[in-house]
Design a protein around this motif. Structure first.
Motif, PDB file in Angstrom:
ATOM      1  N   MET A 124      42.220 -29.650  79.493  1.00  0.00           N
ATOM      2  CA  MET A 124      40.868 -29.185  80.254  1.00  0.00           C
ATOM      3  C   MET A 124      41.074 -28.299  81.452  1.00  0.00           C
ATOM      4  N   LYS A 159      46.099 -25.388  81.098  1.00  0.00           N
ATOM      5  CA  LYS A 159      46.801 -25.659  79.562  1.00  0.00           C
ATOM      6  C   LYS A 159      48.163 -25.043  79.720  1.00  0.00           C
ATOM      7  N   ASN A 192      46.338 -32.407  79.471  1.00  0.00           N
ATOM      8  CA  ASN A 192      47.393 -32.125  80.576  1.00  0.00           C
ATOM      9  C   ASN A 192      47.057 -32.610  81.684  1.00  0.00           C
ATOM     10  N   SER A 208      43.923 -34.362  82.337  1.00  0.00           N
ATOM     11  CA  SER A 208      42.699 -35.182  82.462  1.00  0.00           C
ATOM     12  C   SER A 208      43.203 -36.318  81.209  1.00  0.00           C
ATOM     13  N   LYS A 226      35.433 -38.468  80.112  1.00  0.00           N
ATOM     14  CA  LYS A 226      36.786 -37.846  80.432  1.00  0.00           C
ATOM     15  C   LYS A 226      36.843 -37.266  82.047  1.00  0.00           C
ATOM     16  N   GLU A 269      30.033 -37.897  73.925  1.00  0.00           N
ATOM     17  CA  GLU A 269      29.878 -38.638  72.565  1.00  0.00           C
ATOM     18  C   GLU A 269      31.153 -39.473  72.281  1.00  0.00           C
ATOM     19  N   CYS A 280      34.115 -40.167  69.852  1.00  0.00           N
ATOM     20  CA  CYS A 280      34.788 -39.882  68.650  1.00  0.00           C
ATOM     21  C   CYS A 280      35.599 -41.097  68.075  1.00  0.00           C
ATOM     22  N   ASP A 318      44.162 -30.691  68.241  1.00  0.00           N
ATOM     23  CA  ASP A 318      43.769 -31.646  69.437  1.00  0.00           C
ATOM     24  C   ASP A 318      42.437 -31.712  69.864  1.00  0.00           C
ATOM     25  N   ASN A 319      41.793 -30.565  69.661  1.00  0.00           N
ATOM     26  CA  ASN A 319      40.380 -30.280  70.085  1.00  0.00           C
ATOM     27  C   ASN A 319      39.301 -30.491  69.220  1.00  0.00           C
ATOM     28  N   TYR A 358      37.676 -33.281  67.109  1.00  0.00           N
ATOM     29  CA  TYR A 358      37.396 -34.898  66.819  1.00  0.00           C
ATOM     30  C   TYR A 358      36.615 -35.169  65.730  1.00  0.00           C
ATOM     31  N   ASP A 408      36.256 -30.366  73.826  1.00  0.00           N
ATOM     32  CA  ASP A 408      37.381 -29.530  74.814  1.00  0.00           C
ATOM     33  C   ASP A 408      36.846 -28.089  75.157  1.00  0.00           C
TER      34      ASP A 408
HETATM   35  N1  LIG Z   1      34.760 -37.279  73.032  1.00  0.00           N
HETATM   36  C1  LIG Z   1      35.926 -37.681  72.828  1.00  0.00           C
HETATM   37  N2  LIG Z   1      35.963 -38.888  71.755  1.00  0.00           N
HETATM   38  C2  LIG Z   1      37.437 -39.352  71.489  1.00  0.00           C
HETATM   39  N3  LIG Z   1      38.477 -39.050  71.778  1.00  0.00           N
HETATM   40  C3  LIG Z   1      38.288 -37.714  72.698  1.00  0.00           C
HETATM   41  C4  LIG Z   1      36.971 -37.383  73.277  1.00  0.00           C
HETATM   42  N4  LIG Z   1      37.432 -36.378  74.076  1.00  0.00           N
HETATM   43  C5  LIG Z   1      38.711 -36.228  74.148  1.00  0.00           C
HETATM   44  N5  LIG Z   1      39.240 -37.263  73.393  1.00  0.00           N
HETATM   45  C6  LIG Z   1      40.595 -37.308  73.352  1.00  0.00           C
HETATM   46  O1  LIG Z   1      41.471 -36.735  74.588  1.00  0.00           O
HETATM   47  C7  LIG Z   1      42.342 -35.757  74.159  1.00  0.00           C
HETATM   48  C8  LIG Z   1      42.485 -35.132  75.287  1.00  0.00           C
HETATM   49  O2  LIG Z   1      40.930 -34.604  75.710  1.00  0.00           O
HETATM   50  P1  LIG Z   1      40.661 -32.743  75.866  1.00  0.00           P
HETATM   51  O3  LIG Z   1      41.231 -32.290  74.966  1.00  0.00           O
HETATM   52  O4  LIG Z   1      39.281 -32.934  76.114  1.00  0.00           O
HETATM   53  O5  LIG Z   1      41.342 -32.922  77.443  1.00  0.00           O
HETATM   54  P2  LIG Z   1      42.057 -31.783  78.006  1.00  0.00           P
HETATM   55  O6  LIG Z   1      42.703 -32.110  79.405  1.00  0.00           O
HETATM   56  O7  LIG Z   1      41.260 -30.348  78.180  1.00  0.00           O
HETATM   57  O8  LIG Z   1      43.429 -31.434  77.072  1.00  0.00           O
HETATM   58  P3  LIG Z   1      44.209 -30.143  76.909  1.00  0.00           P
HETATM   59  O9  LIG Z   1      43.851 -29.251  78.171  1.00  0.00           O
HETATM   60  O10 LIG Z   1      45.537 -30.675  76.864  1.00  0.00           O
HETATM   61  O11 LIG Z   1      43.725 -29.667  75.655  1.00  0.00           O
HETATM   62  C9  LIG Z   1      41.883 -35.386  73.053  1.00  0.00           C
HETATM   63  O12 LIG Z   1      42.949 -34.664  72.255  1.00  0.00           O
HETATM   64  C10 LIG Z   1      41.481 -36.358  72.241  1.00  0.00           C
HETATM   65  O13 LIG Z   1      42.401 -37.130  71.565  1.00  0.00           O
END
Ligand SMILES: Nc1ncnc2c1ncn2[C@@H]1O[C@H](COP(=O)(O)OP(=O)(O)OP(=O)(O)O)[C@@H](O)[C@H]1O
Ligand SMILES: [Mg+2]
Length: 485
Positions: free
Chosen positions: A1, A4, A247, A249, A266, A315, A317, A361-362, A364, A374
């Motif tokens: 988040m 990256k 990374n 979060s 998150k 929400e 997932c 990854d982004n 769900y 994300d």
């Molecule tokens: N609403 C949700 N419901 C279920 N799982 C979630 C949700 N949001 C995030 N996750 C899980 O947490 C992981 C990390 O969330 P997210 O991608 O939003 O974080 P990030 O820090 O932005 O990640 P990056 O920068 O590494 O892409 C996701 O890949 C997913 O597996």
């Protein structure tokens, strides 16, 4: 988040972020000065005139006191200070007993979370406020605006939990809780609304009664709350388990105490100390808020700063698509995923926003439905916001060359790579050759999959963004007739 991995243009992004004006406006500086002065005045009044145990009496006594301030002839202050009375009634700023505070500290919290919404046998704080408010309507225009403002921020739920708890504990007073005073400071004088750069419709701000208060300055945000005061996260939610990590979060499955429902929360693992860091992190929630509801976009409920970290209530997932990318999935499943994310992208692009980090990854899955999540890299299609591209493995060449002419087509390319990865059944590596071939639109044959699908993928991953289809064109492709109905 918040950052990256594999981003090649981080320095450039920092440079562009620096271009955002971080100076406070004259008006916002003035407002901050007022807030400190006025809070000081209120604190003095409240503490010099310790309220008696009866809340109603204390309220009227404080109002009398405030009346005497008014009597000094400072009419401008009257409206303001009375509005503080409205927001911070004596029983709110000086809770009944210290035990309440430990009851709100979840580290010591032994109380079970509700399984379903419980109807509390208490007076609703909203009605309470309206009653005390109604008698002096004409004097309260300022505070009325702020009450709506507070609701706009979704803060009312916390207020209600606290006020209900306080009312449920109407016992003897044992003293003052300085922590509370600190934690409530932002409620006494809430920060001005921030302008959401993702909201495109000018008429919304033109008719917005708070427009004049909106600021681009994130330094007003009470980012420090929670350090030594109350934790909104721990007060409002029961943490169940970690369900993901990015990374910078971590994501937790939580139960919201007041409504008994499950959510994902998150939060940033790094403290967001600088104004620029907070502003950048906030872009994710601003994008989500500006987007609103779509069944293929992860639902956004709330966000707040606490202990210099940004918390986002989402929400919940079941899992992300990356779990599936190591499995072989059928063409039908591929088509369902592709069609749903194309619909999400069409919705996002229609709102003038580009996601810029589409990848397994982004995405769900919830009850078999795909949701795009994300929005940490989301930007405006009109290039009015800085561009931070997502995971380099899914990015087309043009964005790495800083060509931002068709940011919507960047998402189409990334969706193509995502689908290709799902078909392969193994995650993409950072290998240079593989990456080069993909960025050149050179796809190997995909045995077992229809020519129609392979052709569509090839155009989605075309090197030239103008030749890629729009999200609408993908969504309306006749190939998806096979999965309808
Ligand atoms: N609403 C949700 N419901 C279920 N799982 C979630 C949700 N949001 C995030 N996750 C899980 O947490 C992981 C990390 O969330 P997210 O991608 O939003 O974080 P990030 O820090 O932005 O990640 P990056 O920068 O590494 O892409 C996701 O890949 C997913 O597996
Ligand atoms: Mg992510």
């Amino acid at each position: 988040m918040f950052e990256k991995k594999g981003r090649t243009l981080l320095a450039k992004r920092k440079k562009s972020l620096g271009a955002i004006d971080t100076r406070r406006t004259k008006k916002s500086r003035e407002m901050e000065g007022h807030s400190l002065l006025r809070f000081g005045q209120l604190t003095k009044l409240s503490f010099d005139n310790r309220p008696p145990s009866n809340a109603a009496e204390s309220s009227s006594e404080l109002r009398n006191e405030l009346g005497s301030v008014d009597g000094d002839g400072d009419c401008g202050e009257k409206g303001f200070i009375l509005s503080q009375d409205f927001f911070c009634t004596p029983d709110y700023i000086t809770p009944d007993n210290q035990n309440l505070m430990s009851a709100l500290d979840s580290s010591k919290d032994q109380s079970p979370c509700p399984r379903s919404p419980v109807k509390l046998n208490t007076v609703k704080s909203k009605r309470c406020r309206q009653d005390s408010f109604a008698s002096k309507t004409s004097n309260y225009t300022w505070s009325s605006k702020h009450r709506v403002d507070e609701q706009e921020h979704g803060d009312i739920d916390t207020d209600e939990v606290m006020v209900d708890k306080i009312q449920a504990n109407q016992t003897e007073r044992t003293g003052y809780v300085t922590q509370t005073a600190v934690a409530l400071r932002s409620r006494v004088m809430p920060p001005p609304c921030l302008k959401n750069p993702y909201v495109m419709n000018d008429s919304e701000t033109a008719t917005d009664p708070f427009g004049y208060q909106r600021s681009k300055c994130a330094s007003f945000l009470p980012a420090g709350i929670g350090g030594s005061g109350l934790s909104r996260y721990l007060t409002d939610f029961h943490e169940i388990q970690q369900i993901g990590a990015g990374n910078f979060s971590r994501v937790f499955k939580v139960l919201k105490r007041i409504d008994g429902c499950l959510y994902a929360v998150k939060y940033s693992t790094r403290k967001l100390i600088l104004d620029s860091e907070r502003r950048k992190a906030m872009m994710e929630v601003q994008a989500l808020a500006a987007l609103g509801f779509h069944e293929n976009v992860v639902g956004y409920y709330n966000s707040w700063f606490e202990n210099e970290q940004l918390y986002i209530q989402l929400e919940l997932c079941d899992h992300s698509l990356s779990k599936k990318s190591s499995l072989k999935i059928s063409e039908r499943e591929i088509l369902v995923i592709m069609h749903q994310i194309a619909k999400a992208l069409h919705f996002v692009h229609e709102k003038g926003i580009a996601h810029l980090d589409v990848k397994p990854d982004n995405i769900y899955i919830k009850n078999g439905v795909c949701k795009l999540g994300d929005f940490g890299c989301a930007t405006r299609l009109d290039k009015s916001l800085p561009v931070e591209e997502g995971d380099a493995r899914y990015m087309p060449q043009e964005i790495l060359n800083e060509n931002y002419e068709q940011l919507d087509k960047v998402d189409i390319f990334s969706l193509g790579v995502t689908v290709y990865e799902l078909i392969r059944g193994s995650p993409l590596t950072e290998s240079r050759n593989q990456s080069l071939n993909i960025k050149e639109g050179k796809l190997p044959l995909l045995p077992g999959h229809s020519l129609q699908l392979q052709q569509l993928l090839k155009t989605m991953m075309d090197r030239d963004p103008t030749r890629r289809p729009s999200a609408r064109e993908v969504m309306e492709h006749p190939m998806f007739d096979r999965i309808q109905g």
